[in-house]
Write an enzyme that holds these catalytic residues in place. Structure first.
Site, PDB file in Angstrom:
ATOM      1  N   GLY A   6       0.849  -1.483   0.020  1.00  0.00           N
ATOM      2  CA  GLY A   6       0.225   0.559  -0.189  1.00  0.00           C
ATOM      3  C   GLY A   6       0.662   1.489  -0.005  1.00  0.00           C
ATOM      4  CB  SER A   7       0.043   4.631   0.565  1.00  0.00           C
ATOM      5  OG  SER A   7      -1.243   4.594   0.588  1.00  0.00           O
ATOM      6  CB  THR A   8       4.513   1.890   3.676  1.00  0.00           C
ATOM      7  OG1 THR A   8       4.139   0.947   3.015  1.00  0.00           O
ATOM      8  CG2 THR A   8       3.694   2.061   4.813  1.00  0.00           C
ATOM      9  CE  LYS A  68      -0.062   6.712  -2.437  1.00  0.00           C
ATOM     10  NZ  LYS A  68      -1.834   6.768  -1.513  1.00  0.00           N
TER      11      LYS A  68
END
Lengths: 390, 664
Positions: B314-316, B318
């Protein structure tokens, strides 16, 4: 200790003493003495294993070894004619009892070889071995001496009967020894060299047949081959039944006993592998000797057997009576083969064959049968003149 | 025998040696050989030859025996592997595989396992098994009674019955202490013997259980470092020193456990790593088990989420996308992407949840966790560079950490690394890695750009570990400020601990069910590093399927459930690890880490294509903090949101990938 006997003593005992082969007698006495030593070594573990008190075990063995010594001496007092009669009677009785095992025998480990008696179990085929050797020798010699006497035919007939009985028990090892003895007698008796070749081929064929048709022989030989090519324990030939895994286990343990003993041995009572060694008191007693007393005592034991066998055979070179030659040859070969088979299976030189080591193994009927054979041998090899004892 | 060479013809007169010819007499007179007699003599002669031959055969047989005897005793003796300890029966030989039963008697003490400070995590204690040979016993009932006196847990009747059995070997009790062994020995009961055994004990029980693994009844490692270092632990008696700090481990476990309970999660995972060395300081996965009772554990408790669970990060992720784009010079900090409209590619739609619907600068993409922005950033970098980046960040391979359970990530093969994969991997979907992969990759971003292979073994102090430089120092410097920005101005505010300058990134990913993404089953993680001015430790806290509570206003996203737990852990372990909260230079450090959401283009920098459109310049308004600077730890529960809009901002960061984005 025997009292000093005068050369002039013409009593039964005096004549016996001066005519018997005293060197062989000494060797036999030494073996019996070693038998006592080995009994002491094996007794603690064994008494427990056969579920008897140690005292009873020792008393039994003392009794059997004394009886064996007595039989050796008494039988050796006989004349060749007496030996012949004893052998004939013994052979008939033993054969009858062997036949009886097939119907009334005690089954141990899948074979009916024993007859239960109070206090001991008797293996009658042990007695067939020396008695038949003498009877066969007489038949062969008589066949040569008296024209028209079908000695050879009868001898072969007797052998065939024994073969059928032993095959039915089954006791292939005993059959092999008796066949070997019979063949040696035929060979020494002057069998045509072509027939010797045929006989050897026949025995090889029989061995192959036994390998093919008897599962326990099959498995044992395969085990022997596999362990001699150093497969790890457990990597046994598939299909070998449990009893034969035990055989392999036994061979490994007895080799460890020899290894643990080394040159001088661990010392009396210091054996450790003997505690886990199956049949330490009987079939594998040689390994116990190796562990506690080392290679030295084993060589002495080996030397005693070799001495008795070789001296027995070589002394016959000066003998002129064909019956005596053949009978003594048979008795010596039977004794020597039994000792060889036992020591060789303990040392993993040949596939395992349950056979006792003469005079050293615990066991009632076998030691008595061996004593009978040795007694007859000593009787036949006494110095005599013109067929008569001096 | 007619072929004797000196046999004279019967017709020639016999003459005594030296006598005159006249004294010779006809041979026939003295010898009197009859035909059958001659035959018998020749037969005897042949028998003599054959007797000699037989004797020779026997001599050979006995010679062979003597040689074999010498071989077995002195030349190549086969020594017994094990000797019976005393004249007591060992169990009857098993029909096969006898080595198995002998082995436990041979083993020596297994080496200790300690944590980095020398605290004992696993130790083998000497124990004994009591057995008896009933045949040697004198009075079974009396013996049973005496044994009961030393070992109260025994059932006297059962023992008496066993001691009266016909067997030659019965076990009475196992794993008794040396003291009990001495007491029983002092009873002097014949037939009772001892077998030396040992028992593996884990003094901390559940703490670090999944790192340690466990042993089976024979004392062989079956999981964790016990399995990985099986040979080492047997061969070398020196303690095996792990990088784990048992105190930190306990704190992580406690906070994780509390968060898991609060949010009704089915599982959780927490990792603390030294970003400068790659040493794992704490690694815990819940539910866990008592390492002393490994044999009774269930599969689910043994599952180590940190290294065996492949999750979409997920967004980790990014952080990876931003570092990659910055390091490759694809974007600058003052560039950005238009995030006003969803991306439509093939059957898929990529959207921002609660998006700003406008042009976003790079710092804003991270702070507001824009999927569109991250996807476009990845697209701008391109699939080839992206895959190379993932490769060097260790995201495509099983981690070489010293734990046998470590799992290989799930990532598209090079041939399948299509544009859609590039876009989704940009915001952490379409790839599944283990939490430790995320931690190791983030540590490299924070520590100045050097990837350190994660390890659970303590390194020698003073010997720096070798790492691989994966990005420029300058990229790492920018990223430190961006990570800090997420906590000061983005969704990670709950992780802030005054004086520790926490930086990080939230990540909430929906779990994949059979049909696609499951909107109600998510993995909420917070990937943090502290202190951002000089990063030392990475702290990762993840909850598996957390559920919202009243206190979180119905949200179960990482900012609400994982970030506070990370903050609590940092506040507690900082002092343990020798880091005291900074109180003196706070303004200076804040200034050093300050990062505007919409940085202006420095003078002289080229005007890139990724500049905001000139016409409607977005007003550089700093969004109101969703939760006013409220001191930890009572933050979410005790304080109502300062503004009604606040929870909406915190709500979720990874989203619209949604069910439509099953990329595999």
């Amino acid at each position: 200790m025997l009292p000093p006997l005068s050369r002039a003593d013409t009593s039964l005992l005096g004549r016996w003493w001066w005519t018997v082969d005293r060197w062989t007698l000494l060797a036999i006495g030494t073996l019996i003495g070693l038998g006592y030593v080995m009994m002491l070594a094996a007794s603690p573990a064994v008494a427990e294993r056969i579920n008897q008190s140690r005292d009873i075990f020792i008393l039994k063995q003392v009794f059997f070894l004394s009886l064996a010594g007595a039989i050796v001496v008494v039988v050796s007092l006989l004349s060749p004619r007496g030996v012949r009669r004893v052998a004939l009677a013994g052979c008939l009785i033993a054969l009858a009892l062997t036949a009886l095992t097939l119907v009334a025998g005690v089954e141990i480990k899948g074979a009916r070889r024993w007859i239960a008696l109070p206090g001991m179990s008797l293996q009658p085929s042990e007695f067939v071995k020396p008695c038949f050797a003498v009877v066969a020798a007489w038949l062969m010699a008589e066949g040569k001496r008296t024209a028209g006497f079908p000695g050879m035919l009868v001898a072969f007939g007797g052998f065939a009967v024994i073969a059928v009985l032993l095959k039915s028990q089954p006791d292939i090892g005993m059959l092999a020894v008796i066949s070997g003895v019979f063949f040696t007698q035929l060979f020494v008796g002057g069998l045509n060299i072509v027939l010797v070749g045929i006989g050897l081929a026949g025995m090889a064929g029989a061995a192959v047949a036994a390998f093919i048709f008897f599962p326990h022989v099959h498995a044992r030989v395969l085990n022997f081959l596999s362990q001699s090519s150093h497969t790890p324990p457990g990597g046994l030939h598939p299909g070998a039944p449990g009893a034969d895994l035990m055989q392999n286990y036994q061979v490994m343990r007895s080799l460890e006993a020899f290894g643990n003993g080394g040159l001088w041995g661990r010392g009396p009572g210091e054996g450790r592998v003997k505690d886990v060694l199956p049949d330490a008191h009987a079939d594998t007693v040689f390994a116990v000797a190796g562990e506690e007393f080392g290679m030295v005592l084993c060589l002495i034991i080996l030397g005693l057997f070799a001495f008795i066998v070789l001296r027995g055979l070589l002394r016959l070179l000066g003998e002129s009576d064909l019956f005596v030659i053949l009978a003594a040859t048979g008795l010596v070969a039977s004794f020597g083969l039994q000792a060889f088979v036992n020591m060789a299976s303990t040392l993993a030189l040949i596939p395992t064959k349950g056979m006792t080591l003469p005079f050293l193994s615990y066991g009632g009927s076998s030691v008595l049968a061996v004593a009978l054979g040795i007694g007859m041998l000593l009787a036949l090899t006494r110095r005599r003149h013109g067929g008569e004892l001096l | 025998m007619s072929d004797w060479p000196d046999t004279p013809s019967p017709l020639t007169p016999a003459r005594r040696f030296g006598a005159p010819r006249a004294a010779s007499v006809p041979r026939m007179e003295t010898v009197r050989l009859t035909a059958p007699g001659a035959g018998r003599n020749s037969a005897l002669d042949r028998s003599q030859g054959r007797l000699l031959f037989s004797a020779g055969c026997f001599a050979l047989l006995f010679l062979a025996l003597a040689l074999k005897l010498a071989d077995a005793t002195i030349i190549a003796p086969k020594l017994p592997k094990k000797l019976p300890a005393d004249r007591v029966h060992v169990p009857p030989p098993p029909p096969a595989g006898q080595s198995a039963s002998q082995e436990p008697l041979l083993h020596s003490r297994r080496a200790m396992i300690t944590d980095r400070n020398g605290d004992i995590l696993a130790i083998s204690l000497p124990t004994a098994a009591v057995y008896a040979n009933p045949h040697e016993l004198i009075d079974a009932a009396d013996a049973a009674h005496k044994l009961k006196g030393v070992l109260p847990e025994l059932d006297e009747a059962v023992v008496a019955q066993r001691l009266s059995s016909e067997k030659q070997f019965v076990y009475l009790a196992r794993q008794i202490t040396p003291r009990q062994e001495m007491q029983i020995n002092a009873l002097g009961i014949p037939g009772i013997s001892f077998e030396t055994t040992e028992r593996r004990r884990y003094p901390f029980g559940r703490v670090a259980a999944q790192v340690l693994g466990g042993v089976d009844v024979d004392g062989h490692g079956v999981a964790g470092v016990e399995l990985y270092f099986e040979q080492r632990l047997r061969d070398d008696a020196a303690p095996l020193r792990l990088s784990i700090d048992v105190h930190v481990q306990a704190v992580v476990r406690e906070e994780l456990s509390a968060a898991m309970e609060t949010f009704g999660a089915i599982g959780a995972c927490g990792i603390v790593m030294d970003v400068r060395t790659g040493e794992v300081i704490a690694l815990t996965s819940l539910p866990d088990y008592d390492a002393n009772l490994f044999g009774q554990t269930v599969e689910d408790d043994r599952f180590n989420r940190c290294i065996k669970g492949d999750y979409e990060p997920g967004s980790t992720f990014k952080l990876q996308t931003a570092s990659m784009a910055l390091d490759n010079g694809v974007v600058n900090l003052w560039n950005g992407f238009d995030a006003s409209a969803p991306i439509h590619i093939g059957r898929f739609t990529i959207n921002d949840f609660e998006g700003k619907h406008r042009f976003l600068y790079v710092p804003e993409i991270l702070a507001f966790s824009s999927n569109i922005g991250a996807a476009k950033m990845a697209q701008a970098t391109g699939g080839t560079l992206q895959r190379a980046w993932m490769e060097k960040m260790g995201m495509l391979k099983r981690l070489p950490v010293e734990l046998p359970e470590a799992r290989t990530p799930m990532a598209p093969a090079a041939a399948n690394w299509k544009e859609i994969a590039t876009l989704t991997i940009g915001f952490g979907h379409g790839i599944a890695v283990t939490p430790l992969h995320v931690v190791a990759g983030t540590a490299a971003i924070a520590n100045g750009g050097v990837y350190m292979r994660p390890t659970v073994l303590a390194g020698d102090s003073g010997v720096p570990r070798e790492g691989t430089r994966v990005m420029q120092q300058s990229t790492s410097d920018i990223m430190r400020r961006l990570m800090r920005l997420v906590v000061t101005d983005g969704y990670g505010k709950a992780a802030e601990v005054p004086g520790y300058f926490v930086g990080g990134k939230t990540g909430t990913a929906e779990k994949i069910s059979h049909k696609g993404y499951n909107r109600n089953a998510r993995v909420s993680a917070f990937m943090s590093v502290f202190p951002m001015n000089a990063p030392r430790y990475a702290v990762y806290m993840m909850l598996d399927e957390p559920h919202a509570t009243k206190a979180t206003f119905g949200y179960a996203t990482a900012g609400w459930v994982s970030a506070p737990a990370a903050g609590k852990v940092i506040a507690r372990i900082g002092p343990m690890l020798g880091l005291l909260p900074e109180t003196d230079n706070v303004p200076a450090i804040n200034a050093q880490l300050a990062q505007p959401l919409q940085p202006g283009r420095p003078a002289g920098a080229p005007a890139g294509a990724r500049q905001p459109p000139p016409a409607p310049v977005p007003p550089p308004v700093k969004p109101a903090p969703p939760v006013a600077a409220v001191p930890r730890p009572s933050m979410p529960a005790a304080t109502p949101p300062a503004a009604p809009a606040a929870p909406r901002d915190l709500r979720r960061d990874a989203d619209a990938a949604g069910a439509k984005l099953a990329v595999r």
